[in-house]
Design an enzyme around this catalytic site. Structure first.
Site, mmCIF file in Angstrom:
data_model
loop_
_atom_site.group_PDB
_atom_site.id
_atom_site.type_symbol
_atom_site.label_atom_id
_atom_site.label_comp_id
_atom_site.label_asym_id
_atom_site.label_seq_id
_atom_site.Cartn_x
_atom_site.Cartn_y
_atom_site.Cartn_z
ATOM 1 C CG HIS A 146 42.326 34.765 38.902
ATOM 2 N ND1 HIS A 146 42.580 33.841 37.918
ATOM 3 C CD2 HIS A 146 41.700 35.800 38.274
ATOM 4 C CE1 HIS A 146 42.119 34.298 36.762
ATOM 5 N NE2 HIS A 146 41.583 35.477 36.956
ATOM 6 C CE LYS A 177 43.940 38.123 30.029
ATOM 7 N NZ LYS A 177 42.458 38.397 30.096
ATOM 8 C CB SER A 190 47.629 37.663 27.730
ATOM 9 O OG SER A 190 46.234 37.571 27.737
#
Ligand code: PPS
Length: 310
Positions: free
Chosen positions: A108, A54, A137
């Protein structure tokens, strides 16, 4: 595999060596695969976008695929996911070693889990975002994702954020790991907030970093194509292809508000203060001059933030 490194967090998520991943039958998501990435062969012209979830991944991914469009004219109609796949979420049938150069990847992963050879070759763009906006988010995003654990309340989300029980693991570890080890890599550190403030300058900065000399007109077009408004309608960029076993609501799922400081509309004062206390404590050794509000974008904060890491 050290047994204590692997743990199921729920029927959807597992953690391994600090990262948190979602289970998926079509991906090769074993601890052995994650371990194998340390020795993943790297090429000089590989480019990775690394983020905590995010933080502006899909946005940066779209910018990069446009910057590299001329390298892959036959791929222009492919989704950004296909053009720039996730290192850790590799489809079982895909062999990344056979992808033509220049290879583009997203990830990530925490710094210690990334290919070691990236410390000698290849480039990384690390995108950060203020963590209150990230948390909000993720709170909304996870409600629409069947393969993630959603939170009933913002208190539950805060708890998950602080304990790292969400995709990517612990934000504090992620950012600290990448920032404190940045000198080992050929890395460009960007923030979501500077992208909001001046997208054109960021695109120019990325072009310089990856060695692409594009015309002013091409850059202008890219700015237009990667605005929030445009990307929300662009099925190649916004992951509308996600299947029903992952989400019932793929339209615009990755593009929700696209602004700085939306956390103010969701966090109570008490929740925000609690966040601030934890943030101060955990980040005291790594000061970041985080931009928390849209009004901060026009002050000197952003400039001093950039100076501190690039
Ligand atoms: S993910 O799931 O980790 O890949 O999500 P990620 O792409 O990192 O982050 C999603 C947030 O980025 C915002 N976004 C944008 N903002 C401004 N302009 C553009 N073009 C853009 N594209 C994506 C998106 O709206 C998510 O933030 P929130 O706060 O939820 O709106």
């Amino acid at each position: 595999m050290a047994q204590q490194d692997y743990k199921m967090l729920s029927d959807k998520l597992f953690t391994y060596k600090g990262t948190v991943l979602t289970l998926g039958s079509d991906h090769d998501l074993t601890p052995e695969y994650i371990d194998s990435l340390a020795d993943f062969e790297t090429r000089d012209d590989d480019l990775y976008v690394v983020t905590f979830p995010k933080s502006g991944t899909v946005w940066t991914q779209r910018i990069i695929t446009l910057i590299y469009e001329e390298d892959f004219p036959d791929k222009a109609k492919q989704s950004t996911y296909e053009q720039m796949p996730w290192l850790e979420y590799r489809l079982k049938e895909e062999d990344y070693n056979t992808r033509p150069s220049p290879r583009l990847f997203c990830s990530h992963l925490l710094q210690p889990l990334m290919p070691k050879a990236l410390q000698r070759k290849g480039k990384i763009i690390y995108v950060m975002r203020n963590p209150k906006d990230i948390m909000v988010s993720y709170f909304h995003f996870s409600k629409n994702m069947k393969n993630l654990d959603s939170s009933e309340s913002m208190y539950e989300m805060l708890e998950k954020f602080f304990t790292g029980c969400m995709i990517g693991g612990c934000w504090f570890d992620h950012v600290k790991g990448w920032i404190t080890n940045k000198d080992k890599y050929n890395i460009l550190i960007l923030t979501y907030e500077e992208m909001i403030k001046d997208l054109r300058s960021v695109i120019v900065k990325i072009c310089e970093f990856v060695g692409k000399n594009l015309s002013d007109a091409a850059i202008d077009k890219m700015v237009e194509t990667t605005t929030f408004k445009h990307m929300k309608k662009d099925p190649l960029a916004n992951y509308e292809f996600l299947p029903q076993n992952i989400t019932n609501n793929p339209k615009g799922l990755f593009l929700r508000k696209g602004t700085v400081g939306d956390w103010r509309n969701t966090l109570t004062v008490a929740q925000s203060e609690c966040f601030d206390r934890v943030y101060q404590e955990k980040m005291k050794d790594v000061p970041l001059n985080m931009v928390w509000d849209i009004s901060d974008l026009h002050g000197e904060l952003l400039e001093s933030q950039n100076e501190s890491w690039n």
